[in-house]
Design a protein around this motif. Structure first.
Motif, short mmCIF file in Angstrom:
data_model
loop_
_atom_site.label_atom_id
_atom_site.label_comp_id
_atom_site.label_asym_id
_atom_site.label_seq_id
_atom_site.Cartn_x
_atom_site.Cartn_y
_atom_site.Cartn_z
N LEU A 43 37.49 -37.91 -30.29
CA LEU A 43 35.86 -37.70 -30.23
C LEU A 43 35.43 -36.57 -30.36
CD1 LEU A 43 33.58 -38.79 -29.31
CD2 LEU A 43 34.57 -38.85 -27.29
N SER A 44 34.67 -36.22 -31.63
CA SER A 44 34.04 -34.40 -30.71
C SER A 44 33.29 -34.65 -30.55
CB SER A 44 34.77 -34.30 -32.86
OG SER A 44 35.45 -34.20 -33.29
N ILE A 45 32.92 -33.23 -29.65
CA ILE A 45 30.98 -32.80 -29.18
C ILE A 45 31.22 -31.46 -29.65
CG2 ILE A 45 29.58 -33.07 -27.34
CD1 ILE A 45 31.13 -35.50 -25.96
N ALA A 46 29.88 -31.48 -30.56
CA ALA A 46 29.50 -29.95 -30.57
C ALA A 46 28.16 -30.18 -29.91
CB ALA A 46 28.93 -29.80 -32.75
N MET A 47 28.13 -28.99 -29.59
CA MET A 47 26.81 -29.11 -28.90
C MET A 47 26.40 -27.11 -29.01
SD MET A 47 26.78 -27.57 -24.68
CE MET A 47 27.07 -26.44 -24.95
N GLU A 48 25.40 -27.34 -29.25
CA GLU A 48 24.10 -26.42 -29.18
C GLU A 48 23.04 -26.16 -28.08
OE1 GLU A 48 21.66 -23.93 -33.50
OE2 GLU A 48 22.85 -25.30 -33.59
N ALA A 49 22.70 -24.94 -28.14
CA ALA A 49 21.45 -24.29 -26.60
C ALA A 49 21.61 -23.03 -26.67
CB ALA A 49 22.70 -25.15 -25.59
N PRO A 50 20.29 -23.50 -26.73
CA PRO A 50 19.41 -21.57 -26.44
C PRO A 50 20.13 -21.17 -25.45
CG PRO A 50 17.69 -23.70 -26.82
CD PRO A 50 19.29 -24.38 -26.46
N LEU A 51 21.04 -19.97 -25.38
CA LEU A 51 21.45 -19.01 -23.74
C LEU A 51 20.13 -19.59 -22.95
CD1 LEU A 51 23.70 -16.15 -24.91
CD2 LEU A 51 24.27 -17.84 -23.86
#
Length: 178
Positions: A43-51
């Motif tokens: 199970l892979s989870i990639a997250m991208e978020a503004p700081l």
């Protein structure tokens, strides 16, 4: 396995972040993007978020309090992946790796964004699931852990196909199948 081949082709051609990428104007404070994939036992989870959504600013820390907050954020994301993302207990998933990148916060960082530019944080989590066929959902603790997050946009790819989901308070569960 066809969906895995399609996802791998996209990742190979465009890079993992490009699969999740939106137009440059899509950077929105309070919004986080997740890409979730199940492939066999992984199970892979990639997250991208503004700081700003996690930290409250998008630049190199200027004060001791900001340096401490940045250090605590990086440690929390690197060490707390299992607390932030909880797959169904029946699937018996264990966090294997957590990688977090926030160039502007790292001591040997790239040049800081110029005024008006945005800085993001990227994190990748890999879980090994001994009963992946029992994985029906993933509980996401980001909305509770980071009060500045208002919305999480999710892309899911799995053996039953792919779908999108949006989480807003009080929702916190990503369905793995539709």
């Amino acid at each position: 396995m066809r969906y895995v081949a399609q996802l791998l082709t996209l990742v190979t051609l465009f890079g993992a972040r490009a699969v999740m990428a939106a137009p440059p104007h899509a950077h929105q404070h309070g919004a986080v993007t997740l890409a979730v994939a199940i492939d066999g036992e992984q199970l892979s989870i990639a997250m991208e978020a503004p700081l700003d959504s996690l930290l409250g600013f998008e630049r190199a820390p200027r004060s001791e309090a900001e340096r401490r907050a940045a250090s605590e954020l990086l440690a929390r994301l690197r060490n707390g992946g299992a607390a932030l993302f909880k797959p169904d207990a029946a699937a018996r998933c264990t966090l294997v790796t957590a990688q977090v990148r926030a160039d502007v916060l790292e001591p040997a960082a790239q040049p800081a964004p110029k005024d008006g530019e945005h800085a993001d944080i990227d994190a990748d989590y890999a879980f090994k699931c001994t009963s992946p066929n029992l994985l029906r959902s993933v509980d996401v603790g980001l909305l509770d852990a980071f009060k500045r997050i208002r919305r999480i946009e999710v892309q899911v790819v799995g053996p039953k196909g792919q779908h999108k989901a949006t989480l807003e308070r009080p929702a916190r569960t990503i369905p793995m199948q539709r």
